[in-house]
Design a protein around this motif. Structure first.
Motif: not given
Lengths: 462, 297
Positions: A96, A395-396, A398-399, A402, A406, A413, A417-418
């Protein structure tokens, strides 16, 4: 011997056991918000019975052990996903930053500077003897070279930032490794003495998680409850109570290599072998992504310097000069307008012939037309094509980073959570238990006072 | 399934963050007016945006070049118009002075006028536009004008035959100048013809004067041919300009379609996202509050 004093003993044991349970209850409630804490539970069991008539008589309760509720497999999975999360986070923020450095969205990046440069040559072609046109061309050229220089030095700056991160983190990793080794000793000492080292294990798990996140460390537990931690291609970082040092070394390119030091003090370069974690992400950003972008930027700058100079050298300036370079330098870092031309705009070679001065604009036209020539990628791309593809690529990538980040955070997560579902403290549950143990305690107290009354009755009989 | 307090809190914060992040992205789109705020928002789109921006900058420059060439050519056209008027006058003089009604005296006066015409045409051939001699080939900015004459009305040309081109499109150039040699000295040498006219008038030689009428006609036609040529080039430039104007509109539309946020769509998204956010806040407030502790007395 089951007699009235025996009942009193059962009462005493029960009071102590319920109290232990409330103790653990309190510990759970107190640590409801402690990171890495696993809830604990007192396991009760009956005391050994006594053979009697009409049958075996029970002798009450004892608190057998304090158990840590925990799922070993989630911990392993968590540490694996943490490797990916660390790497993803480092790559995401680095890339980024790259997008901000190129700054193409504002419309004032290199793309604009290139367009202005070619247009200034066309303006000069219209007025080859014009002083104003020459001065504007010089100004636009300086904007272009400054933009090249700025992007190149900011990209290098980003690589240096990665070095600082790597150096700092390697020290942090050594510190954590020593803590893990200490905890290994404490846990093993406690568990040999038949104690459950529950809280120590929680602390160690938290540290192991950090090691995965930082450098993609893997680990396994030995029979004695100690963990062995491995980094970069199976080299030990912690074994038993011992630690191996990681350190950094400046390499040929001036960057920091991660090295592992063996027992004899020999250094092994780990750069290529680190499997994940932030350090891996930083190494990728520095050595793979940014260095590739820099190379392409250099190719572009070099192409510009070569092509423009080749034409410029054979042309003639307003004062009849020829053989001059327009640009100096050979890369994005050092591309500069020739200092002679900056001092004397008349040296700009707009004319193709000596006799054609001042109105001959053919050399200026030829240079302006370089804009549309297929110079790069084996004769398939113009300057703009080549640069715009580079921006598309940043751009590609960096995407992608990301998306990877994610994805791993969603996995984390879910796993956490488990894990919390199994190991986390539920205050409602603790309250229910508290009520349960309180009632048992109350009932036991009632039992003891009943025994007291029984004893009084016996004594008053005397 | 067992639910711990940490789990509830983590889920709540994670979901609230997620909602806030989406709201922030939408607000960013609205305040910037752009759909692409960094290359990673749409890498292919970003590449197209850069291509369009480059094209727009090129078109702007092409139009600038065209305007430059057009004024140069229009100036040339009007100069040639004046030359052609002067040649028409020279022809009138020749036709009239070749007849018997003219005398040595009228021819003497006419010779004076022809000298004037000669100098006026020299002056026109030395016309400048924006400081450039337009009929000098590449010798546009010099102290020496391209045409001069000596006392005997012999003209010399000091320019060259350079062709000045402007870029009007990719790989497309138009020559905007006519050099003095082709306009004034090739085929018919206009200055030589006028010199001969002057001399035959001075020599009171009606036969010679009459024979020059045809020559002057040829000179007149020569200038006319070049006027037509200039007109054709102006047309070429104008049609290139029209082409770029249309193309410019198309590219601007394409750029806007690629880069700009569709405000109606973004506003609708924002409203629904706000509703989601408010709902999640409301449920969070309900879930967090009560616990068993509230009911144990």
């Amino acid at each position: 011997m089951p007699d009235i004093f025996g009942i009193l003993n059962i009462g005493k044991g029960a009071l102590i056991a319920q109290q232990r349970a409330i103790d653990v209850n309190a510990h759970n409630i107190a640590n409801a918000n402690t990171e890495g804490y696993c809830r604990q539970r007192v396991n009760f069991s009956t005391q050994p019975p006594i053979n009697f008539s009409p049958g075996q008589m029970g002798t009450g309760v004892k608190a057998a052990e304090i158990e840590r509720i925990y799922d070993r497999f989630i911990s392993l999975q968590l540490s694996q996903v943490n490797q990916a999360l660390g790497q993803g986070e480092a790559e995401k923020s680095g890339l980024q930053e790259v997008e901000m450095i190129f700054d193409e969205n504002s419309g004032y990046g290199l793309s604009r500077a290139l367009s202005d440069f070619w247009n200034a040559w066309q303006d000069l072609a219209n007025e080859p003897a014009g002083e104003g046109e020459r001065i504007v061309l010089i100004a636009k050229t300086k904007v272009l070279t400054n933009t090249f220089n700025r992007i190149a030095s900011q990209l290098t700056g980003l690589q240096k930032d990665m070095d600082v991160n790597i150096k700092g983190t390697v020290e942090e990793i050594n510190l954590i490794a020593r803590q893990v080794a200490d905890l290994n000793q404490q846990i093993s000492a406690a568990e040999v003495g038949n104690q459950n080292a529950n809280d120590f294990r929680d602390q160690r798990d938290l540290l192991l998680k950090q090691l995965s996140f930082l450098i993609g460390a893997r680990y396994f537990e030995t029979d004695t409850g100690k963990v062995t931690v491995l980094v970069g291609g199976g080299r030990p970082l912690v074994e038993d109570g011992l630690t191996w040092e990681l350190s950094t070394e400046t390499n040929g390119a001036g960057h920091q290599d991660v090295v592992w030091v063996d027992q004899d003090g020999n250094k092994v370069n780990l750069n290529a072998e680190i499997e994940g974690g932030k350090v891996k992400g930083w190494l990728e950003v520095r050595d793979s992504y940014v260095s590739r972008y820099l190379n392409q930027l250099d190719t572009l700058a070099n192409g510009l310097i070569t092509e423009v100079n080749n034409l410029h050298q054979v042309g003639f300036g307003l004062n009849g000069s020829t053989g001059n370079n327009f640009f100096e330098g050979s890369s994005a870092f050092d591309i500069q307008l020739s200092s002679q031309i900056e001092a004397d705009p008349n040296l700009i070679a707009a004319s193709e012939t000596l006799d054609g001065i001042p109105g001959d604009n053919r050399n200026a036209l030829a240079i302006a037309e370089l804009q549309n020539q297929l110079i790069f990628s084996g004769g398939r791309a113009t300057f703009d094509d080549y640069y715009n593809s580079l921006i598309g690529k940043t751009g590609t990538e960096s995407k992608e980073a990301q998306t990877n980040y994610e994805h791993s955070s969603a996995m984390i997560a879910q796993l956490e959570s488990y894990r919390d579902s199994v190991s986390g403290v539920s205050l409602d549950e603790e309250m229910v238990n508290l009520v349960k143990f309180q009632h048992a305690y109350d009932a036991t107290a009632k039992l003891i006072s009943t025994i007291d009354e029984l004893l009084n009755t016996v004594i008053s009989m005397v | 399934m067992r639910v711990s307090n940490r789990q509830i809190m983590d889920t709540i914060t994670k979901n609230l963050f997620q909602n806030e992040k989406r709201l922030l992205e939408l607000q960013n789109k609205i305040s910037s007016g752009k759909r692409i705020n960094r290359p990673s928002d749409d890498p292919l789109g970003m590449k197209r945006v850069l291509d369009y921006r480059k094209l727009l900058a090129q078109i702007k420059q092409y139009k600038k070049n065209i305007a430059y060439g057009e004024t140069w050519l229009k100036d040339t056209e009007s100069v040639l118009g004046s030359v052609s008027d002067l040649l028409r006058r020279a022809k009138e003089i020749a036709v009239y002075q070749a007849t018997g009604t003219s005398t040595a005296q009228t021819r003497e006066i006419a010779a004076q006028e022809v000298k004037n015409l000669y100098d006026q045409i020299i002056q026109l051939a030395n016309s400048k536009w924006k400081g450039n001699f337009i009929f000098a080939g590449y010798q546009t900015k010099t102290n020496l004008p391209p045409f001069s004459r000596d006392e005997d009305y012999n003209a010399t040309y000091q320019g060259d035959t350079g062709k000045i081109e402007v870029i009007v499109g990719e790989g497309n150039k138009v020559t905007i100048n006519l050099h003095g040699q082709e306009v004034f000295s090739q085929e018919v040498d206009i200055f030589l013809t006028l010199k001969e006219l002057k001399e035959s008038l001075e020599n009171n030689d009606p036969e010679m004067i009459g024979s020059l009428v045809e020559e002057i006609d040829k000179a007149f036609n020569q200038i006319d041919r070049y006027r037509a040529e200039v007109g054709a080039r102006i047309n070429r430039l104008e049609s290139a300009e029209n082409y770029w104007n249309n193309f410019n509109l198309n590219i601007e539309k394409a750029l806007s379609d690629t880069e700009d946020a569709d405000l109606t769509e973004v506003m609708t998204d924002l409203l629904s996202q706000q509703a989601v956010y408010q709902a999640s806040l409301a449920t969070t407030a309900r879930i967090i509050q009560p616990s068993l502790i509230d009911f144990l007395r």
